[in-house]
Design an enzyme around this catalytic site. Sequence first.
Site, PDB file in Angstrom:
ATOM      1  N   SER A   1       5.892  -6.529   4.312  1.00 40.43           N
ATOM      2  CA  SER A   1       6.148  -6.884   5.188  1.00 40.43           C
ATOM      3  C   SER A   1       7.057  -8.522   5.483  1.00 40.43           C
ATOM      4  CB  SER A   1       5.303  -7.380   6.150  1.00 40.43           C
ATOM      5  OG  SER A   1       4.772  -8.363   6.432  1.00 40.43           O
TER       6      SER A   1
ATOM      7  N   CYS B   1       9.079   1.137   3.795  1.00 40.39           N
ATOM      8  CA  CYS B   1      10.920   0.624   4.218  1.00 40.39           C
ATOM      9  C   CYS B   1      11.951   0.650   4.375  1.00 40.39           C
ATOM     10  CB  CYS B   1      10.406  -0.622   3.171  1.00 40.39           C
ATOM     11  SG  CYS B   1      11.159  -0.567   0.919  1.00 40.39           S
TER      12      CYS B   1
ATOM     13  N   PHE C   1       0.679  -1.742  -0.235  1.00 34.52           N
ATOM     14  CA  PHE C   1       0.204  -0.325  -0.252  1.00 34.52           C
ATOM     15  C   PHE C   1       0.447   1.242  -0.054  1.00 34.52           C
ATOM     16  CE2 PHE C   1       0.756  -0.084   4.474  1.00 34.52           C
ATOM     17  CZ  PHE C   1       0.980   1.396   5.348  1.00 34.52           C
TER      18      PHE C   1
ATOM     19  N   LYS D   1      -1.519  -7.626  -8.368  1.00 33.63           N
ATOM     20  CA  LYS D   1      -1.720  -7.849  -7.848  1.00 33.63           C
ATOM     21  C   LYS D   1      -1.689  -6.813  -6.916  1.00 33.63           C
ATOM     22  CE  LYS D   1      -3.423  -8.993  -3.949  1.00 33.63           C
ATOM     23  NZ  LYS D   1      -3.936  -7.237  -2.442  1.00 33.63           N
TER      24      LYS D   1
ATOM     25  N   GLU E   1       9.512  -3.547  13.533  1.00 37.59           N
ATOM     26  CA  GLU E   1       8.458  -2.556  12.926  1.00 37.59           C
ATOM     27  C   GLU E   1       7.558  -1.748  12.700  1.00 37.59           C
ATOM     28  OE1 GLU E   1       8.576  -2.048   7.331  1.00 37.59           O
ATOM     29  OE2 GLU E   1       8.616  -4.425   8.587  1.00 37.59           O
TER      30      GLU E   1
ATOM     31  N   GLU F   1      -5.052  -3.938  -1.638  1.00 35.83           N
ATOM     32  CA  GLU F   1      -6.289  -3.480  -1.539  1.00 35.83           C
ATOM     33  C   GLU F   1      -6.855  -1.936  -0.769  1.00 35.83           C
ATOM     34  OE1 GLU F   1      -6.410  -6.433   1.972  1.00 35.83           O
ATOM     35  OE2 GLU F   1      -5.186  -5.814  -0.349  1.00 35.83           O
TER      36      GLU F   1
END
Length: 501
Positions: free
Chosen positions: A226, A281, A149, A173, A385, A176
């Site tokens: 992740s 990240c 995302f 993909k 994290e 969402e």
Amino acid sequence: MKTLGHWIGNKPYESTSGTVGPVWNPATGAQPTQVSLASADEVDTAVAAAKAAYRAWSRSSLAKRTAFLFRYRALLDAHRDEIAALITAEHGKVHADALGEVARGMEIVELACGIPEKLKGELSTEVSTRVDVSSIRQPVGVVAGISPFNFPAMVPMWMFPLAVACGNTFVLKPSEKDPSAAYRLAELAAEAGLPEGVLNVVNGDKVAVDRLLSHPDVAAVSFVGSTPIARHVQAEATAAGKRVQALGGAKNHMLVLPDADLDHAADNAVSAAYGSAGERCMAVSVVVAVGAAGDALVARIAERARALRIGPGTDPASEMGPLITREHRDKVASYVTGAAAQGAEVVVDGTGLTVEGHPECADGFFLGVSLLDKVTPGMAAYDDEIFGPVLSVVRAETYDEAIALINASKWGNGTAIFTRDGGAARRFQLEVEAGMVGVNVPIPVPVGYHSFGGWKQSLFGDLHIYGNDGVQFYTRGKVITTRWPAPEDGGGVNLGFPSNH
């Protein structure tokens, strides 16, 4: 309410799964869109479209592929503001940050425009009498990309442009949580002339991901997200015989030596920790202050952090926007509220922020920036994290203590050192255990023609994303040995091991 479906075979595909997910505007807390979540059958439809397109596309000329990529790059340039606006509306980052995301994604499109150079093979002549050996690289087939995302346009552009340039077909993909930017990228690819079925987008959740990982016609999977999910992707996809490139999480350290320009270091720490609300990240989440640098550096960071302007991404005055969801905002805030109990000093507390001048943001997913000092390993703020606008400062007495701390981390995505000492910087870049290193640079995200990726639990698989590693991942090598005998050459059977002479 708008419903976003899938993109299959160069046209919208209306889902029949009956399952949808919310797409929020993080700045207001409103839900203007819902996204269809694909069933396994709908994933199969997208993969079938990619498989049907593969034979013709993989045999298309490099000239045809690069012509598409140049047209695509021009369309992206013309629509960059529109794509950035979609990112701001669904992710929440400020418009300037969203524009930067689009620009960094376009770097990989530009890299892909030069694919003829990257796919040049090798030839050795006369390795034996009238025997030549050549090596070539060919596409792997249908490739799946699963993107996060936090960079809804950039990370997809890290994947599919290079994959299709190499002759593969692609099923994307996207997250969402903010799917519209990726969908728009696919629409523009069709407008640029990409043939039907070469690029498909299926929106979905774990059902779609698991079907892509197990589908027998998917040859390779690219993933960014992740660490727990990256580990799952690698385990499931490799068990199904697929090539995997899975980039996981991070806890990036920035080491500041006493001789550093502390104003410069503070500027960069604030920019790297709080940009995009810390949902990167490559965000700096830990500053390791060595010796006398500590107090002065913390004071400078705190001064800059308190001055940041936080508001909706559509306001040009905003420097940082909201977090992606209400639940994530609350989780990030819990690290700040629990820090003091674990022994840290909360220098700047960003919880309880009210966005001034924007009553429409009263229900938005905003969180102010936080600065924690005297953090140590074992505290949740250090060990986890956080993925939000929380910066931890760890104190170290010496360089050796600092490098040992950094190298003890289970993650190894990126790191940086701030110093005026060239010898210390050189030692750091050789000794630190991370895939990307910055010297007086806070976020060492490589340019497009170098590869992006970390070490340890920040990467699952052998190859990094984009750059030369990306070309290798989306192709496989083939070695061809050729002999054209002359009439005077002798024949006959020879059962001995072949030798070169």
